[in-house]
Design a protein around this motif. Structure first.
Motif, PDB file in Angstrom:
ATOM      1  N   LEU B  14       0.827  -1.209   0.000  1.00 26.28           N
ATOM      2  CA  LEU B  14       0.000   0.000   0.000  1.00 26.28           C
ATOM      3  C   LEU B  14       0.860   1.257   0.000  1.00 26.28           C
ATOM      4  O   LEU B  14       0.628   2.181  -0.769  1.00 26.28           O
ATOM      5  N   ALA B  15       1.861   1.262   0.889  1.00 23.62           N
ATOM      6  CA  ALA B  15       2.717   2.442   1.024  1.00 23.62           C
ATOM      7  C   ALA B  15       3.431   2.729  -0.293  1.00 23.62           C
ATOM      8  O   ALA B  15       3.572   3.882  -0.700  1.00 23.62           O
ATOM      9  N   THR B  16       3.865   1.662  -0.992  1.00 20.98           N
ATOM     10  CA  THR B  16       4.553   1.849  -2.271  1.00 20.98           C
ATOM     11  C   THR B  16       3.617   2.521  -3.279  1.00 20.98           C
ATOM     12  O   THR B  16       3.967   3.515  -3.907  1.00 20.98           O
ATOM     13  N   PHE B  17       2.412   1.956  -3.397  1.00 21.23           N
ATOM     14  CA  PHE B  17       1.471   2.510  -4.370  1.00 21.23           C
ATOM     15  C   PHE B  17       1.093   3.947  -4.028  1.00 21.23           C
ATOM     16  O   PHE B  17       1.058   4.817  -4.891  1.00 21.23           O
ATOM     17  N   LEU B  18       0.796   4.182  -2.744  1.00 22.53           N
ATOM     18  CA  LEU B  18       0.405   5.540  -2.340  1.00 22.53           C
ATOM     19  C   LEU B  18       1.572   6.497  -2.535  1.00 22.53           C
ATOM     20  O   LEU B  18       1.385   7.645  -2.932  1.00 22.53           O
ATOM     21  N   GLY B  19       2.791   5.997  -2.267  1.00 22.17           N
ATOM     22  CA  GLY B  19       3.982   6.822  -2.448  1.00 22.17           C
ATOM     23  C   GLY B  19       4.144   7.234  -3.898  1.00 22.17           C
ATOM     24  O   GLY B  19       4.413   8.399  -4.207  1.00 22.17           O
ATOM     25  N   GLY B  21       1.757   7.383  -6.029  1.00 24.76           N
ATOM     26  CA  GLY B  21       0.639   8.284  -6.290  1.00 24.76           C
ATOM     27  C   GLY B  21       0.947   9.711  -5.887  1.00 24.76           C
ATOM     28  O   GLY B  21       0.543  10.661  -6.560  1.00 24.76           O
ATOM     29  N   LEU B  22       1.690   9.868  -4.786  1.00 27.48           N
ATOM     30  CA  LEU B  22       2.010  11.210  -4.298  1.00 27.48           C
ATOM     31  C   LEU B  22       2.907  11.971  -5.268  1.00 27.48           C
ATOM     32  O   LEU B  22       2.844  13.190  -5.348  1.00 27.48           O
ATOM     33  N   THR B  23       3.761  11.243  -6.001  1.00 33.06           N
ATOM     34  CA  THR B  23       4.696  11.927  -6.889  1.00 33.06           C
ATOM     35  C   THR B  23       4.045  12.294  -8.221  1.00 33.06           C
ATOM     36  O   THR B  23       4.624  13.014  -9.007  1.00 33.06           O
TER      37      THR B  23
END
Lengths: 194, 174
Positions: B14-19, B21-23
């Motif tokens: 999740l953190a990878t995908f959201l991370g 997404g943030l960029t």
């Protein structure tokens, strides 16, 4: 099991009311936003109300609700006050007036702004996760929940130990008498200690 | 034991995908016009309203179409880069988007005019044809009149150096 069903029912009920609220809001808003009156000249940046043709306005509402305002992104062209949304509403009104169908209007916008302009993107390989992802996650979640509950039920049935049968009691007694491998080991231990 | 790692694994995914997404920039929507012929228009020019310019007139060269307006603050931000590109000999044509003629002329006089010419689109109708939704926008159009690249928002040195200039060089060579 029963608890899971109650939980699911409560969840479904909440989702239903939220959706209902959103729909009610969506239908209320435009009616309040469209003032009756004379049409201002074009290119003043204000949508031209067209009270003369309620059928056209209804079609316009239906189409513009399906299209995303590219400036605000989370509002439809029907709801947005962004200048681009006003332009697009006027353009779509002209298109509908000239005889284009709703599908043709949406195709026109997709050609220029891409599928992102549609609130309901078409089903293809790039959007399959968008369409079925939530349902899949829900199924996975319920699956995990059910398997958890099944495990717990097994644990609780294991705790209620049934009465031993006569044969089992006899086997237990013979083990306690010192015939089994356990008594052998204790003897070995004793000899080892000396 | 392996089950204990499951929450951590889910969290990391999740953190990878959201991370990632943030960029990403949610305003950068891929244009369906890339690889398609530039939508045709014939519009009066800003300097001489009796003269007209159409996409056809620019055929045979690699050129930039820059959508700008005097009311658009980010346009001013990218203005030095547009001027630098123009000085490099890259033909840049302006699409003066939903602007007033006097304001647009005054803006060019004040900040400098890097454009071969600017055409005027006071109603924004041609803007809709090009899928314009955030000025400034810059299109790279090749010798055949096909849109090869689109940048939404003010140009920045990275985009110019890494994408725009190499692409223009490549298109000029072909």
């Amino acid at each position: 099991m029963l608890r899971a069903l109650v939980l699911a029912a409560a969840l479904a009920a909440t989702l239903g009311t939220i959706e209902g609220d959103a729909r009610a809001q969506a239908t209320d808003a435009p009616a309040a936003a469209a003032p009756a009156g004379t049409a201002p000249p074009a290119s003043t940046g204000v949508a031209r109300p067209n009270a003369a043709d309620p059928v056209l306005e209804k079609r316009l509402q239906a189409v513009t609700k399906e299209l995303r305002c590219m400036v605000c992104q989370n509002e439809s062209i029907a709801d947005s006050h962004a200048p681009l949304a006003v332009d697009m509403r006027n353009e779509i009104r002209d298109q509908l007036k000239s005889g284009m169908s709703e599908q043709q209007v949406i195709a026109f916008m997709v050609e220029r702004y891409g599928n992102f302009v549609r609130f309901r993107p078409p089903l293809d390989w790039t959007t399959i996760g968008l369409w079925f992802g939530p349902a899949l996650l829900m199924i996975l979640g319920f699956g995990a929940l059910l398997s958890q509950m099944r495990q717990r039920r097994n644990l609780s049935t294991m705790r209620a130990v049934p009465e031993l049968s006569a044969a089992e009691r006899a086997a237990l007694a013979s083990l306690a008498d010192g015939d089994g491998p356990r008594s052998d080991r204790t003897q070995n231990d004793k000899t080892g200690n000396r | 034991m392996s089950r204990a790692w499951l929450p951590l694994a889910i969290f990391l995914v999740l953190a990878t995908f959201l991370g990632i997404g943030l960029t990403l920039n949610p305003r950068e929507v891929p244009s369906p016009l890339i690889g398609k012929p530039a939508p045709a228009f014939t519009l009066p020019t800003l300097a001489e309203p009796q003269k007209q310019f159409s996409v056809e007139d620019a055929k045979g060269k690699v050129w930039l179409l820059n959508v700008w307006a005097s009311w658009c603050t980010p346009c001013l931000e990218e203005h030095p880069l547009i001027e630098a590109l123009s000085k490099k000999g890259i033909p840049i044509y302006g699409l003066n988007y939903k602007d007033k003629e006097a304001a647009a002329t005054a803006w060019l006089k004040r900040h400098g005019d890097p454009y071969r010419l600017s055409v005027v689109d006071p109603t924004g109708r041609i803007g809709i044809d090009y899928g314009v939704y955030g000025t400034p926008e810059t299109y790279v159009i090749d010798k055949q009149g096909v849109i090869r690249f689109k940048h939404v928002g003010p140009l920045n040195p990275q985009v110019v150096e890494r994408t725009l200039l190499p692409l223009i060089a490549k298109l000029r060579a072909s």
